[in-house]
Design a protein around this motif. Structure first.
Motif: not given
Ligand code: ASP
Ligand code: MG
Length: 591
Positions: A265, A267, A400, A402-405, A407-408, A419
């Motif tokens: 990831l 950012t 940006e 959307d990045s957590d979703r 990556i998960d 991680s």
């Protein structure tokens, strides 16, 4: 005393004299080391065996083919072992069944599951050189069904043995002096590299595959095996293929390891796009030259197929320098007006974006991975703004937010527990450019005006993966146009020319369901790729490549980059020239 695996290819054991020379060399190494030797079949033996089978049947059973082809290596191990014994060196030959090289049960292209080290260990503890048949395996220890690993597979046998025995290194002896900076048949100035990383080697697959089987490089990379590629008729050291410091891995499922080994990831980047750039040589060179002049390092560059007679060029840079990059682009834009276009080029900036990427050597030859990534993002309702792929990496630019979703979901589906790593985390001490390769066996296909909803890319590449079509250089364009009020983008990619017609047919059938406008197929293309692990953080490499092409009036049709690779699609008729001038432009002949 070191433990060394030495592998000799077919030409190196092509005659009795050559086998005797190999025995000499092995003997010398065995004076103060433990040696395991892996050999291919003599000379063209495997081809001749294939020829015999074809005289009997045009579709021989794959089981009988493996039974037949595996005999070639059995001849060479016995002869080499005799030659060693004749020199007074205790030696013995072992087939894959005797060693315990267990593979999947798919004949003719089996992957190695496991190698039992004990029998080999027992023999070399008694001072014997062990000579192992490459290219073959067995399905299990009860049935002892014979399999082969696929043509050229004895490299894979050797590196897998080195991994299983935890050898100090593995030497691959062949009929060329090592890995060259490019194809010497096309560029006589091609020079020998003293070293190359496994990742670079994989990205240069089209160049290196003739010398070293990519599956062998994949194992070396995963298990941290150091390879030396050298000529069997000289004492020159050849090329050292360096592998990263490997994480401890289980030796079971050796070649089946995960296709994806990291999720990344980033950012820290923003995106600048130049829309409607006239389609003629020199624009990309000028743009990135001026950006490099400001000492701004460009990360991802994408240029997709042209629309009419204009292109879009999108790139990402560190957020801190988005303004600088934007200013450079804006200064150039007014001068960029195509002959008939009423409008000049336009600059679009998105100061913060995120890039998610998956990497892994195991993606090579597994066409479903890209599709799986896109499908996963679609299910997580993440819209993909841009896509850029290389042999061992697929990167998507997304919002940006959307990045957590993203990556998960990706870590979950590819079973990555660690991680996500940041792509710039490992500063490397490598030259910016290592080598350049030409691929003239690809065709370019574009689906135009694909409605810009999550899931479209997944559908397209999922379908192709089902048909076992490997896709390379996927690019999703930046320009979003309204088609019947719906925003749409183009998706372009390359496939092997053999698959081009089938791919076109599949896409035609998908058109209505996807709601896209049409399909464009171009078979007259060539792909030139420049590879170097040190190009990260080295502004100007891309500009130099593009300018070199422009100086020869070579038009660039598509661009895609990964961290260590820049690929350009050009007209097929200009491919060789492009290769030569890039090689010359970076002075690779004086490596
Ligand atoms: N003898 C096999 C082939 O010709 C394996 C190898 O040489 O690597 O494909
Ligand atoms: Mg070979």
């Amino acid at each position: 005393m070191a433990l060394i695996v030495q592998k000799f290819g077919g030409t190196s054991v092509g005659s009795v004299e050559k086998i005797q020379q190999v025995a000499q060399r092995v003997c010398e190494t065995a004076q103060d080391n433990q040696v395991v030797v892996v050999v291919s079949a003599m000379g063209k033996t495997t081809d001749e065996l294939v020829g015999l089978a074809q005289q009997i049947s045009s579709h021989p059973s794959r089981r009988e083919m493996d039974m037949l082809l595996s005999t070639g290596e059995q001849v060479s191990i016995a002869l080499l072992s005799m030659a060693l014994q004749a020199l007074g060196q205790p030696a013995l030959s072992l087939t894959a069944a005797q060693v315990g090289i267990v593979t999947e049960s798919s004949y003719s292209r089996a992957r190695i599951l496991e190698i039992q080290p004990d029998r080999v260990q027992r023999h070399f503890n008694q001072g014997e050189v062990v000579v192992v048949a490459g290219f073959q395996g067995i399905t299990n220890r009860e049935d002892l069904e014979i399999t082969t690993l696929g043509r050229g597979g004895s490299d894979t046998s050797a590196v897998a043995l080195a991994a299983a025995l935890q050898a100090d290194y593995c030497e691959i002896y062949t009929d060329v002096p090592g890995i060259l900076t490019t194809d010497p048949r096309l560029v006589p100035e091609a020079a020998l590299m003293s070293e190359i990383t496994c990742d670079e080697m994989l990205e240069l697959a089209s160049l290196g595959a003739k010398v070293l089987h990519p599956r062998a490089v994949e194992i070396a990379r995963n298990y941290g095996v150091t390879l030396m590629v050298r000529a069997s008729d000289s004492d020159q050291p050849g090329t050292k293929v360096i592998s990263p410091f490997a994480q401890a891995r289980s030796l079971s499922g050796l070649e089946i390891g995960k296709a994806v080994d990291s999720v990344q990831l980033d950012t820290s980047q923003g995106q600048v796009t130049l829309l409607r750039v006239p389609d003629f040589p020199g624009i990309a060179g000028r743009l990135f030259g001026e950006i490099a002049g400001q000492d701004v390092d460009v990360d991802l560059i994408i240029q997709s197929i042209h629309e009419g007679n204009t292109n879009d060029i999108a790139f990402t840079v560190d957020q801190g320098v988005v303004n600088t990059a934007e200013a450079v682009a804006s200064a150039i834009a007014p001068a960029l007006r195509s002959a008939d276009a009423a409008k000049e080029a336009e600059v679009m900036t998105k100061p913060r974006i995120a890039t998610v990427a998956i990497t892994g050597a195991g993606m090579i030859g597994r066409p479903g991975i890209a599709a799986q990534m896109f499908a996963t993002l679609a299910e997580a309702e993440v819209n993909i703004r841009m896509i850029s792929t290389s042999e061992v990496k697929i990167g998507c630019v997304i919002d940006e937010a959307d990045s957590d979703r993203a990556i998960d979901a990706l870590c979950d589906v590819f079973s990555i527990s660690a991680s996500p790593v940041s792509p710039h985390a490992h500063p490397q001490n490598h030259p910016p450019v290592r080598g350049v390769a030409l691929d003239t066996n690809q065709a370019q296909i574009a689906m135009r005006h694909v409605p810009d909803y999550p899931g479209r890319a997944a559908k397209i590449f999922g379908k192709l993966a089902q048909e076992n079509i490997s896709v390379d250089m996927i690019i999703q364009s930046q320009r979003s146009r309204l088609m019947d009020q719906i925003p749409s983008r183009d998706i372009a990619f390359t496939v092997s020319r053999n698959d081009a017609e089938l791919t076109e047919k599949i896409l035609q059938n998908l058109l209505p369901e996807i709601g896209a406008q049409d399909i464009l197929l171009d078979e007259d293309i060539a792909k030139v790729s420049l590879v170097g692990a040190g190009m990260v953080g080295n502004p100007g490499v891309a500009a130099k490549m593009f300018s070199a092409l422009a100086q020869q009036q070579i038009n660039i049709q598509m661009i895609t980059t990964s961290e260590i690779k820049i690929s350009c699609v050009v007209a097929k008729s200009q491919g060789e020239r492009a290769l030569q001038i890039i090689h010359e432009g970076f002075d690779l002949g004086n490596y």
